[in-house]
Design a protein around this motif. Structure first.
Motif, mmCIF file in Angstrom:
data_model
loop_
_atom_site.group_PDB
_atom_site.id
_atom_site.type_symbol
_atom_site.label_atom_id
_atom_site.label_comp_id
_atom_site.label_asym_id
_atom_site.label_seq_id
_atom_site.Cartn_x
_atom_site.Cartn_y
_atom_site.Cartn_z
ATOM 1 N N CYS A 195 0.738 -1.199 -0.170
ATOM 2 C CA CYS A 195 -0.017 0.031 0.055
ATOM 3 C C CYS A 195 1.069 1.155 0.032
ATOM 4 O O CYS A 195 1.874 1.563 0.870
ATOM 5 C CB CYS A 195 -0.876 0.031 1.192
ATOM 6 S SG CYS A 195 -1.759 1.570 1.282
ATOM 7 N N GLU A 231 -0.014 4.420 0.156
ATOM 8 C CA GLU A 231 -0.667 5.337 1.355
ATOM 9 C C GLU A 231 -0.198 5.080 2.677
ATOM 10 O O GLU A 231 0.308 5.994 3.486
ATOM 11 C CB GLU A 231 -2.196 5.342 1.538
ATOM 12 C CG GLU A 231 -2.861 5.765 -0.001
ATOM 13 C CD GLU A 231 -2.870 7.312 -0.186
ATOM 14 O OE1 GLU A 231 -2.979 8.023 0.865
ATOM 15 O OE2 GLU A 231 -2.575 7.691 -1.182
ATOM 16 N N CYS A 232 -0.141 3.723 3.020
ATOM 17 C CA CYS A 232 0.261 3.550 4.443
ATOM 18 C C CYS A 232 1.687 2.821 4.444
ATOM 19 O O CYS A 232 2.252 2.971 5.474
ATOM 20 C CB CYS A 232 -0.645 2.100 5.160
ATOM 21 S SG CYS A 232 -2.338 2.631 4.695
ATOM 22 N N CYS A 263 -6.511 -1.866 0.318
ATOM 23 C CA CYS A 263 -5.785 -2.107 1.649
ATOM 24 C C CYS A 263 -6.788 -2.093 2.916
ATOM 25 O O CYS A 263 -7.519 -1.606 2.865
ATOM 26 C CB CYS A 263 -4.877 -0.624 1.811
ATOM 27 S SG CYS A 263 -4.224 -0.386 3.560
ATOM 28 N N LEU A 275 -6.409 -1.185 5.702
ATOM 29 C CA LEU A 275 -6.319 0.078 6.693
ATOM 30 C C LEU A 275 -7.124 1.128 6.020
ATOM 31 O O LEU A 275 -7.870 1.947 6.570
ATOM 32 C CB LEU A 275 -4.906 0.463 6.995
ATOM 33 C CG LEU A 275 -4.169 -0.899 7.686
ATOM 34 C CD1 LEU A 275 -2.711 -0.380 7.915
ATOM 35 C CD2 LEU A 275 -4.656 -1.088 9.032
ATOM 36 N N CYS A 276 -6.537 1.614 4.755
ATOM 37 C CA CYS A 276 -7.026 2.845 3.939
ATOM 38 C C CYS A 276 -8.019 2.399 2.815
ATOM 39 O O CYS A 276 -8.487 3.729 2.392
ATOM 40 C CB CYS A 276 -5.926 3.821 3.806
ATOM 41 S SG CYS A 276 -5.083 2.899 2.372
HETATM 42 ZN ZN LIG Z 1 -3.369 1.616 3.025
#
Ligand SMILES: [Zn+2]
Length: 221
Positions: free
Chosen positions: A4, A6-7, A18, A20-21
């Motif tokens: 990912c 972003e993370c 993802c 998480l996001c």
């Molecule tokens: Zn993410």
């Protein structure tokens, strides 16, 4: 393995976005990595449950319509049947959504819907429609729903058996309405009493061991 952006984390398993996001993941290697979480199989088929519920609802409405067209010539019964069908859907949806203590929620639901209808009848000037039709219908359809649900969702016998008994006992309450003559038509009350009696007998024949074990367990606590 996926990554990912972003993370800035690598994600094991076959995730496409993802966890998480929720951004789409970038494929880093084609090597399949094991999913970090065990697969929890869904123990019931949602489509099947909904299909059975829909068929029962349509069948009940059709039978009610036919009976009314042939014998009664008024659409009154349909309102009462709808009350029962709504209770049945509510009960099954509770079972599907909440896996814990569902049987308890059902008993609460039967009690609260029944009290609500009695109160509503009282506010409207008491024509005894609640004790004649609503309460027996709620009990009948809740018992049917509970039976469908325990057969399809396959929750543990011990988890629901006492509440099934509770529901069956509540289904006997219309006997009191009959005794005090709080009904304008005895048929729904008798249907509820009949179904509850069958349920009680079936439970005691097939699940006597579980009932006694659960009762003993609760007495100890
Ligand atoms: Zn993410």
């Amino acid at each position: 393995m996926n990554y990912c952006q972003e993370c800035q984390v690598s994600v094991n398993g076959e995730w496409l976005s993802c966890p998480l996001c929720h951004q789409p993941l970038e494929k880093v290697s084609d090597m399949p990595t094991p999913n970090p979480y065990p697969d929890i199989p869904l123990r019931f088929n949602k489509q099947q449950v909904l299909r059975i519920l829909t068929s029962i609802s349509i069948a009940t409405i059709s039978i009610a319509l036919i009976i009314e067209l042939l014998f009664l010539r008024s659409p009154r019964g349909l309102n009462i049947i709808s009350f029962g069908i709504v209770s049945m859907w509510l009960v099954v949806l509770i079972i599907i959504r909440k896996r814990r203590n569902i049987a308890k929620s059902i008993v609460y639901l039967i009690i609260s819907l029944s009290l609500l209808s009695i109160y509503w009848d009282y506010v409207e000037g008491w024509s005894a429609w609640s004790t004649t039709h609503a309460v027996p219908m709620i009990c009948i359809f809740a018992l049917i729903a509970m039976y469908i649900a325990v057969r399809l969702v396959k929750i543990e016998v011990g988890d629901y058996i006492l509440y099934l008994l509770c529901a069956a006992l509540i289904g006997l309450i219309p006997a009191i309405f009959l005794f005090f003559n709080w009904v304008t038509d005895p048929v729904p009350a008798w249907l509820s009493i009949g179904l509850s009696t069958i349920m009680l007998i079936v439970t005691f024949i097939f699940y006597r061991g579980e009932v006694l074990r659960e009762l003993k367990k609760r007495m100890m606590v």
